[in-house]
Scaffold this motif. Structure first.
Motif, PDB file in Angstrom:
ATOM      1  N   ASP A  37      -9.657   1.836   3.215  1.00 29.41           N
ATOM      2  CA  ASP A  37      -9.715   1.585   1.774  1.00 29.41           C
ATOM      3  C   ASP A  37      -8.664   2.403   1.017  1.00 29.41           C
ATOM      4  OD1 ASP A  37     -11.753  -0.197   2.191  1.00 29.41           O
ATOM      5  OD2 ASP A  37     -13.334   1.109   1.394  1.00 29.41           O
ATOM      6  N   MET A  38      -8.457   3.645   1.455  1.00 27.26           N
ATOM      7  CA  MET A  38      -7.412   4.466   0.829  1.00 27.26           C
ATOM      8  C   MET A  38      -6.046   3.823   1.036  1.00 27.26           C
ATOM      9  SD  MET A  38      -8.524   8.392   1.667  1.00 27.26           S
ATOM     10  CE  MET A  38      -7.070   9.080   0.888  1.00 27.26           C
ATOM     11  N   HIS A  39      -5.817   3.342   2.244  1.00 24.64           N
ATOM     12  CA  HIS A  39      -4.539   2.691   2.563  1.00 24.64           C
ATOM     13  C   HIS A  39      -4.327   1.474   1.658  1.00 24.64           C
ATOM     14  CE1 HIS A  39      -1.143   1.554   5.051  1.00 24.64           C
ATOM     15  NE2 HIS A  39      -1.655   0.337   5.152  1.00 24.64           N
ATOM     16  N   SER A  40      -5.361   0.660   1.500  1.00 23.87           N
ATOM     17  CA  SER A  40      -5.267  -0.531   0.638  1.00 23.87           C
ATOM     18  C   SER A  40      -5.011  -0.145  -0.813  1.00 23.87           C
ATOM     19  CB  SER A  40      -6.553  -1.354   0.727  1.00 23.87           C
ATOM     20  OG  SER A  40      -6.716  -1.866   2.008  1.00 23.87           O
ATOM     21  N   ALA A  41      -5.712   0.883  -1.290  1.00 20.98           N
ATOM     22  CA  ALA A  41      -5.543   1.321  -2.679  1.00 20.98           C
ATOM     23  C   ALA A  41      -4.144   1.874  -2.919  1.00 20.98           C
ATOM     24  CB  ALA A  41      -6.589   2.383  -3.025  1.00 20.98           C
ATOM     25  N   LEU A  42      -3.625   2.627  -1.964  1.00 23.01           N
ATOM     26  CA  LEU A  42      -2.268   3.163  -2.105  1.00 23.01           C
ATOM     27  C   LEU A  42      -1.243   2.034  -2.118  1.00 23.01           C
ATOM     28  CD1 LEU A  42      -2.621   6.250   0.234  1.00 23.01           C
ATOM     29  CD2 LEU A  42      -2.069   6.336  -2.210  1.00 23.01           C
ATOM     30  N   ARG A  64       6.633  11.421   1.201  1.00 19.06           N
ATOM     31  CA  ARG A  64       6.214  10.364   2.119  1.00 19.06           C
ATOM     32  C   ARG A  64       7.391   9.911   2.964  1.00 19.06           C
ATOM     33  NH1 ARG A  64       6.615   8.798  -3.107  1.00 19.06           N
ATOM     34  NH2 ARG A  64       7.878   6.984  -3.595  1.00 19.06           N
ATOM     35  N   GLY A  65       7.051   9.270   4.074  1.00 22.66           N
ATOM     36  CA  GLY A  65       8.085   8.797   4.982  1.00 22.66           C
ATOM     37  C   GLY A  65       8.533   7.377   4.713  1.00 22.66           C
ATOM     38  N   ALA A  66       7.802   6.655   3.865  1.00 23.86           N
ATOM     39  CA  ALA A  66       8.132   5.262   3.555  1.00 23.86           C
ATOM     40  C   ALA A  66       7.929   5.032   2.060  1.00 23.86           C
ATOM     41  CB  ALA A  66       7.243   4.330   4.368  1.00 23.86           C
ATOM     42  N   ASN A  67       8.035   3.786   1.631  1.00 28.17           N
ATOM     43  CA  ASN A  67       7.845   3.476   0.207  1.00 28.17           C
ATOM     44  C   ASN A  67       6.442   3.796  -0.278  1.00 28.17           C
ATOM     45  OD1 ASN A  67      10.456   2.569  -0.036  1.00 28.17           O
ATOM     46  ND2 ASN A  67       9.924   0.431   0.279  1.00 28.17           N
ATOM     47  N   VAL A  68       5.457   3.598   0.590  1.00 30.79           N
ATOM     48  CA  VAL A  68       4.062   3.858   0.251  1.00 30.79           C
ATOM     49  C   VAL A  68       3.562   4.979   1.163  1.00 30.79           C
ATOM     50  CG1 VAL A  68       1.739   2.876   0.161  1.00 30.79           C
ATOM     51  CG2 VAL A  68       3.714   1.452  -0.408  1.00 30.79           C
ATOM     52  N   PRO A  69       2.951   6.023   0.597  1.00 29.89           N
ATOM     53  CA  PRO A  69       2.462   7.106   1.458  1.00 29.89           C
ATOM     54  C   PRO A  69       1.266   6.664   2.289  1.00 29.89           C
ATOM     55  CG  PRO A  69       1.726   7.462  -0.786  1.00 29.89           C
ATOM     56  CD  PRO A  69       2.657   6.276  -0.814  1.00 29.89           C
ATOM     57  N   THR A  70       1.109   7.289   3.426  1.00 26.50           N
ATOM     58  CA  THR A  70      -0.091   7.072   4.221  1.00 26.50           C
ATOM     59  C   THR A  70      -1.235   7.828   3.544  1.00 26.50           C
ATOM     60  OG1 THR A  70       0.263   9.035   5.576  1.00 26.50           O
ATOM     61  CG2 THR A  70       1.270   6.963   6.357  1.00 26.50           C
ATOM     62  N   PRO A  71      -2.470   7.502   3.890  1.00 31.69           N
ATOM     63  CA  PRO A  71      -3.575   8.289   3.332  1.00 31.69           C
ATOM     64  C   PRO A  71      -3.430   9.780   3.647  1.00 31.69           C
ATOM     65  CG  PRO A  71      -4.440   6.273   4.257  1.00 31.69           C
ATOM     66  CD  PRO A  71      -2.980   6.337   4.631  1.00 31.69           C
ATOM     67  N   GLU A  72      -2.919  10.103   4.832  1.00 34.15           N
ATOM     68  CA  GLU A  72      -2.731  11.506   5.201  1.00 34.15           C
ATOM     69  C   GLU A  72      -1.681  12.182   4.324  1.00 34.15           C
ATOM     70  OE1 GLU A  72      -4.714   9.274   8.193  1.00 34.15           O
ATOM     71  OE2 GLU A  72      -2.705   8.911   7.393  1.00 34.15           O
ATOM     72  N   GLU A  73      -0.590  11.481   4.054  1.00 40.83           N
ATOM     73  CA  GLU A  73       0.445  12.041   3.173  1.00 40.83           C
ATOM     74  C   GLU A  73      -0.100  12.229   1.761  1.00 40.83           C
ATOM     75  OE1 GLU A  73       4.498  10.218   5.215  1.00 40.83           O
ATOM     76  OE2 GLU A  73       3.323   8.951   3.862  1.00 40.83           O
ATOM     77  N   PHE A  74      -0.876  11.271   1.304  1.00 38.15           N
ATOM     78  CA  PHE A  74      -1.454  11.375  -0.030  1.00 38.15           C
ATOM     79  C   PHE A  74      -2.452  12.534  -0.108  1.00 38.15           C
ATOM     80  CE2 PHE A  74      -4.665  10.491  -3.214  1.00 38.15           C
ATOM     81  CZ  PHE A  74      -3.871  10.394  -4.344  1.00 38.15           C
ATOM     82  N   LEU A  75      -3.294  12.679   0.904  1.00 37.86           N
ATOM     83  CA  LEU A  75      -4.256  13.781   0.912  1.00 37.86           C
ATOM     84  C   LEU A  75      -3.539  15.132   0.934  1.00 37.86           C
ATOM     85  CD1 LEU A  75      -7.063  12.521   3.304  1.00 37.86           C
ATOM     86  CD2 LEU A  75      -7.228  12.938   0.838  1.00 37.86           C
ATOM     87  N   ARG A  76      -2.477  15.224   1.719  1.00 42.26           N
ATOM     88  CA  ARG A  76      -1.710  16.479   1.766  1.00 42.26           C
ATOM     89  C   ARG A  76      -1.184  16.819   0.376  1.00 42.26           C
ATOM     90  NH1 ARG A  76       2.141  15.543   5.751  1.00 42.26           N
ATOM     91  NH2 ARG A  76       3.551  14.729   4.184  1.00 42.26           N
ATOM     92  N   HIS A  77      -0.678  15.814  -0.321  1.00 40.75           N
ATOM     93  CA  HIS A  77      -0.179  16.034  -1.675  1.00 40.75           C
ATOM     94  C   HIS A  77      -1.317  16.422  -2.626  1.00 40.75           C
ATOM     95  CE1 HIS A  77       1.931  15.521  -5.458  1.00 40.75           C
ATOM     96  NE2 HIS A  77       0.935  14.741  -5.847  1.00 40.75           N
ATOM     97  N   ALA A  78      -2.444  15.715  -2.537  1.00 36.06           N
ATOM     98  CA  ALA A  78      -3.572  15.985  -3.433  1.00 36.06           C
ATOM     99  C   ALA A  78      -4.108  17.399  -3.238  1.00 36.06           C
ATOM    100  CB  ALA A  78      -4.675  14.959  -3.202  1.00 36.06           C
ATOM    101  N   VAL A  79      -4.224  17.826  -1.996  1.00 36.61           N
ATOM    102  CA  VAL A  79      -4.713  19.187  -1.711  1.00 36.61           C
ATOM    103  C   VAL A  79      -3.715  20.221  -2.229  1.00 36.61           C
ATOM    104  CG1 VAL A  79      -5.211  20.833   0.142  1.00 36.61           C
ATOM    105  CG2 VAL A  79      -6.173  18.522   0.220  1.00 36.61           C
ATOM    106  N   ARG A  80      -2.435  19.981  -1.976  1.00 39.47           N
ATOM    107  CA  ARG A  80      -1.398  20.912  -2.447  1.00 39.47           C
ATOM    108  C   ARG A  80      -1.413  20.998  -3.973  1.00 39.47           C
ATOM    109  NH1 ARG A  80       3.404  18.601  -0.572  1.00 39.47           N
ATOM    110  NH2 ARG A  80       2.787  19.270   1.493  1.00 39.47           N
TER     111      ARG A  80
END
Length: 89
Positions: A37-42, A64-80
């Protein structure tokens, strides 16, 4: 091919799994469903044609490594970002 994970990568993986599990438990679904669901929302947020300048600016801050971040990349950013803002106060 053998993949060797360093300590930082292992910590991030454990943190992501913990977040997925906590959210899954709270909502009564599987952890994989949370990630999906996170992937779809992103994807929807980053591919939306009518993004505002503010959303574009916020999205560009996510590493992120692509145009859309992975859920893991997004979580890393959110935590930071959470840590940065809480340390500020």
């Amino acid at each position: 091919m053998i993949v060797v994970w360093n300590t930082t990568q292992q910590r991030r993986l454990k943190m992501n799994l913990k977040i997925y599990r906590q959210l899954a438990k709270k909502h009564g679904v599987a952890a994989e469903e949370i990630r999906r669901d996170m992937h779809s929302a992103l994807n929807a947020a980053y591919e939306k044609p009518s993004r505002t300048p503010e959303s574009i600016r916020a999205q560009s801050a996510v590493l992120r490594g692509a145009n859309v971040p992975t859920p893991e990349e997004f979580l890393r950013h959110a935590v930071r970002e959470f840590r940065r803002r809480t340390e500020k106060n």
